[in-house]
Design an enzyme around this catalytic site. Structure first.
Site, PDB file in Angstrom:
ATOM      1  N   TYR A 160       0.823  -1.211   0.000  1.00  0.00           N
ATOM      2  CA  TYR A 160       0.000   0.000   0.000  1.00  0.00           C
ATOM      3  C   TYR A 160       0.855   1.258   0.000  1.00  0.00           C
ATOM      4  CZ  TYR A 160      -4.220   2.711   0.485  1.00  0.00           C
ATOM      5  OH  TYR A 160      -5.263   3.579   0.231  1.00  0.00           O
ATOM      6  N   CYS A 161       0.468   2.213  -0.830  1.00  0.00           N
ATOM      7  CA  CYS A 161       1.249   3.436  -1.038  1.00  0.00           C
ATOM      8  C   CYS A 161       1.529   4.181   0.258  1.00  0.00           C
ATOM      9  CB  CYS A 161       0.506   4.348  -2.017  1.00  0.00           C
ATOM     10  SG  CYS A 161       1.204   6.003  -2.194  1.00  0.00           S
ATOM     11  N   PHE A 162       0.515   4.328   1.105  1.00  0.00           N
ATOM     12  CA  PHE A 162       0.667   5.162   2.283  1.00  0.00           C
ATOM     13  C   PHE A 162       1.276   4.418   3.470  1.00  0.00           C
ATOM     14  CE2 PHE A 162      -2.011   7.619  -0.407  1.00  0.00           C
ATOM     15  CZ  PHE A 162      -1.690   8.932  -0.109  1.00  0.00           C
TER      16      PHE A 162
END
Length: 285
Positions: A160-162
């Site tokens: 996941y990016c965050f």
């Protein structure tokens, strides 16, 4: 003698960008679209920009999503995704033309920025720094204080990016609030980004097989606008501040535009083939 842009300092390189190329920033205010059509439009700009030098003008596209959508990076594997949950909740899965990792798009400000440049002046890091500078100034103008340095804990194995905060990320209180991915071509660069206004960490985590781990990462590394202020500015207000700040940072005047006929045609071709909802492109890895 012609200067080598790659050797310019990051602080001064982009100040000469508009003067060097006499470019004007086209701004496309798009409505809510499917993730498939959104990605087709962005790739159309990047691909057409490769045909003829500066065939596509600098373009900022501001858009949103017809429904919550999970986008994944161009080279990201899908074996960490809970595909059965996505199907059950009717959450579309779309692969981006840019790199990076997954994002569940919902309540956010989403943008793409295409900048065409001759090969000898192409330095994506310089361009990214200009984009980051514009967002940092935008956050400051709405009363937020981005970190001067990023000392966040990284989760390099996370899909996941965050969950991933590297040194160049935009963070507040050590937590990521804006995610930006890029795709570099010979004649231009495409950036795609999301500024998270609010989000449900539990819902995000359920999109992945290792749900509990993702949820823990998000509590450690993600922050939203609503968590930072009890009276957040309106979405349109933030968008307008960012637009004008970006134009000033790039030293480019801007005008309101739309896709050209050729760009529209290319986007439709990509939508019908590569970005069709059932295209194997989205799950090929």
């Amino acid at each position: 003698m012609k200067k080598n842009w790659v050797n310019y300092s990051l602080q001064t390189s982009t100040k000469n960008l508009s003067r060097k190329t006499d470019l004007i920033l086209r701004v496309i205010f798009d409505g809510k679209n499917s993730g498939f059509w959104n990605m087709a439009q962005d790739e159309a700009l990047l691909s057409l920009g490769e045909t003829i030098e500066q065939a596509v003008p600098p373009t900022l596209r501001l858009f949103s999503w017809a429904e919550p959508t999970l986008s994944i990076g161009r080279f990201q594997r899908t074996d960490s995704l809970n595909l059965s949950y996505l199907e059950k909740k009717k959450i579309p899965l779309v692969r981006r033309p840019t790199g990076g990792r997954a994002i569940l798009h919902d309540n956010e400000i989403t943008f793409s920025l295409y900048l065409p440049l001759p090969k000898e002046t192409l330095n994506p890091l310089v361009l990214y720094c200009s984009l980051k500078e514009a967002w940092v100034k935008t956050l400051q103008k709405i009363g937020l204080f981005p970190d001067a340095e990023n000392n966040s804990k990284n989760y390099f194995a996370s899909p996941y990016c965050f969950s991933l905060n590297t040194a160049h990320e935009i963070t507040i209180k050590g937590k990521k609030i804006i995610g930006i991915a890029q795709a570099k071509a010979k004649r231009g660069v495409l950036f795609q980004g999301s500024f998270i206004l609010s989000g449900n960490r539990e819902e995000i985590a359920r999109c992945f097989i290792n749900c509990e781990k993702i949820q823990q990462e998000l509590w450690s590394n993600l922050i939203t606008l609503e968590e930072l202020t009890s009276k957040p500015p309106a979405k349109d207000e933030i968008t307008n501040i960012f637009l004008n700040t970006l134009a000033a940072t790039l030293e480019m005047p801007w005008y309101r535009g739309e896709l050209s006929g050729e760009e529209q045609k290319r986007a439709e071709e990509l939508f019908q083939t590569k970005y069709a909802p059932l295209s194997p492109y989205h799950t090929e890895r």
